[in-house]
Enzyme design. Sequence first.
Site: not given
Length: 812
Positions: A675, A679
């Site tokens: 994750d 980003k």
Amino acid sequence: MKVLKFGGSSVANSENIQKVLAIVESASKKYKIAVVVSAFGKTTNNLLLGADEALKDINSSKEILENIKKLHLEVIEKLITKNKEEVINEVNTLFNTLTSVYEGIYLLQELSDKTLAKVSSFGERLSSYIIANAANELFNTTHKDSRDLVITNNDYLNAQVNFEATNANIASYFKENKHQVTVLGGFISSNPSKETTTLGRGGSDFTAAIYAAALDADELQIWTDVSGMYTANPRVVKQAYPISQISYEEAMELSHFGAKVLYPPTIQPALRKEIPILIKNTFEPEIFGTLICNDPENTNEVKGISHIEDISLITLEGGGMIGIPGFSKRLFETLSIAKINVVFITQASSEHSICVGVYENDSTKAKELLDETFNREIENKKIKPVIIENDLAIIAVVGESMKDYQGLSGQMFSALGRNNVNVRAIAQGSSEKNISAVINKYDAEKALNTLHEQFFEEKTKQLNLFVTGVGNVGEQFLAQIHQQNQFLKENLKLNIRVIGIANSRKMFFDNEGIDLENWKESLENGEPTTLERFHSRVKHSNHINSVFVDNTANQQVSEIYEKYLRSSISVVTCNKIACASNFDNYKNLKHLSRKYNASFLFETNVGAGLPIIDTLKNLINSGDRVNKIQAVLSGSLNFVFNNFNANTTFHDVVAAAQKEGYTEPDPKIDLSGVDVARKILILARESGYKMELEDIDKNAFLPEDSLKTDNNEDFYASLTKNEAHFQNIFKEANDKDCRLKYVAEFVDGKANVGLQHIPSDHPFYNLEGSDNIVLFFTDRYPENPLLIKGAGAGADVTASGIFADVIRIANQ
Ligand code: ADP
Ligand code: ASP
Ligand code: MG
């Protein structure tokens, strides 16, 4: 003297006719009144339907007639007492004649225009006779058959009036007539041989204008089922409102281009005598309505917008037309002899093509005739065979003072373009009372609403949302819109409506806007979801300013953004998959967003509601360059490492983070670092660097066997099993007086993510709870970085980030 005309819905039943009688009675106290009435409700349609049916099945046509008769007898029953028997006898006689006409149609298998005119005349013959008798019970009234007064040529269904004969008839009849009120049928007339003719569908308005002009009336009142002539058809544009004053020419343009509230020929006789026309609502007589007059008081340069559906474009083109006179003459002559109405004309200045708009039901005949007319030129390849395109509509923007303003057509076409309405042809009269465009008929509703918003609602903008994913974030998002809607309307002049919602099982739509108080119930009763069907419903509902909102973390949903953007539907998403997918796909989505004028916003992909991407965009757009990014970007990992210590277990802390809504539905996506890698990848790409997810160094802290699990249960079990490993990681940092932070870095075009030991003098050291922090080192912020910090996870902040993106779209 005043002429009052009441349309079909105003006299659809006894209750409505009572309202009509009250209006007439009150007007008749001051003036002599001529009342012109239409047939009751849908009677004209039904009579014509019955005639058509008589060609096939006489019994079924008689059934239709029975129903029409029933309506008329009901009205008599309710409204007439004194002369009841006589009226019933007369009405029975009329219906007996009609039955014979139907039988004639059946036997001869012939339904000519002459017969159609005769059949349809019965509607007004009946209505005027019954209403006159009902009125006469309340005030002094007489009845007169319009066919005795209005004289026309032999075009049975669209007869041309002989004004000389008609005006003389009307003047002499009313000179003798001493009654205060006279009721006459609209629409019906007769030719010099005393055969019945009619003035065209909707023609009762025209009849009333003929009487008004012949009698030099003080006023012509058209009473209908809406409160005047509106800025656009109120059945299509909810925000439309009555135009208080309008000129004859403007009213004529609007009605010619489809504002059915007034039959176009009506204006001419009134204009000639400068008789004011007042359009009023029978059901709300206290509302002023619309005044049509010579010099209206109104400052708006655009007065109204109207449209006609079911238009075909006929194009005649070919090099052989250039410089040779007579092509257009022959074109128009052919159409005119065949009585085909030309609604719209454009010609390319090169004279290479002429294009005319006609009603769709004339288009086949028009093509046949024109191919015949230009047979020789087509054979010699001077021009191409006539091209016909169907399923089109015309929209027209009307206003007399438009000519005094620059940029109106620019505004019109850019508004249409922004909403993906393809314009096929354009015409602007040199008088500039009207700019009209031919568009696809399926876009007509959207186009009208777009133009209405552009020219009449500058103050309120409407956004139409289609929301998929109504879990944690989606639910919060809907609640925030619900709570904030009134504020936005009042302060930002923004009306946000949610038109569609879906979860993985069900979807629900309401074109008027879903009631956000009860959306859960509506959704439960919705239809089964498929992504394709949801997209097709969004596309076909064809609303202006449509926005697709993705609150899921789903791969398939992210794959469909492209389709939305191609339909000029904006996309707002908290789902990171699309922006972190391969670079070409990310680039393509941004390209489509520009090409189709649809926003693609994903602020919540990094740092939930924190304005990280928006800030980055502003830096780049203003010419700055990003050299380094350092960030803690995982609210969930931050929460985990802020709470994990020798007194807790890793398993329990992760479970708590998930319970608080800080993790993805699959917590491994956070803990594996994927994750965070996504980003930093997105930030690098938004900074202008080409990078793939594989290019990012991921320093995993999870043991192999945890990474290999494929469901949450096994994943949590593996955390328990590896508790010693996690305690060890904690101890190493703690022994150095450091805290554990999962850090993402981008330097010199390279990125990495991993756990780091952060000493107490570092800006990351005191990062609390689920907070995020980003440091941008740029040309303009070389030493002291631009810093953004705050809560970076949680359903409410994520929802508010999505909300902010939606408002960004509104502000564009
Ligand atoms: P009547 O039966 O009274 O003659 P019509 O049905 O012929 O009434 O005309 C009224 C209808 O015209 C309205 O109900 C509305 O649907 C339609 N209409 C179309 N454009 C406009 C407009 N710009 N303003 C008002 N009404 C319009
Ligand atoms: N009754 C006729 C029609 O329906 C005329 C009118 O109502 O204006 O077309
Ligand atoms: Mg009408």
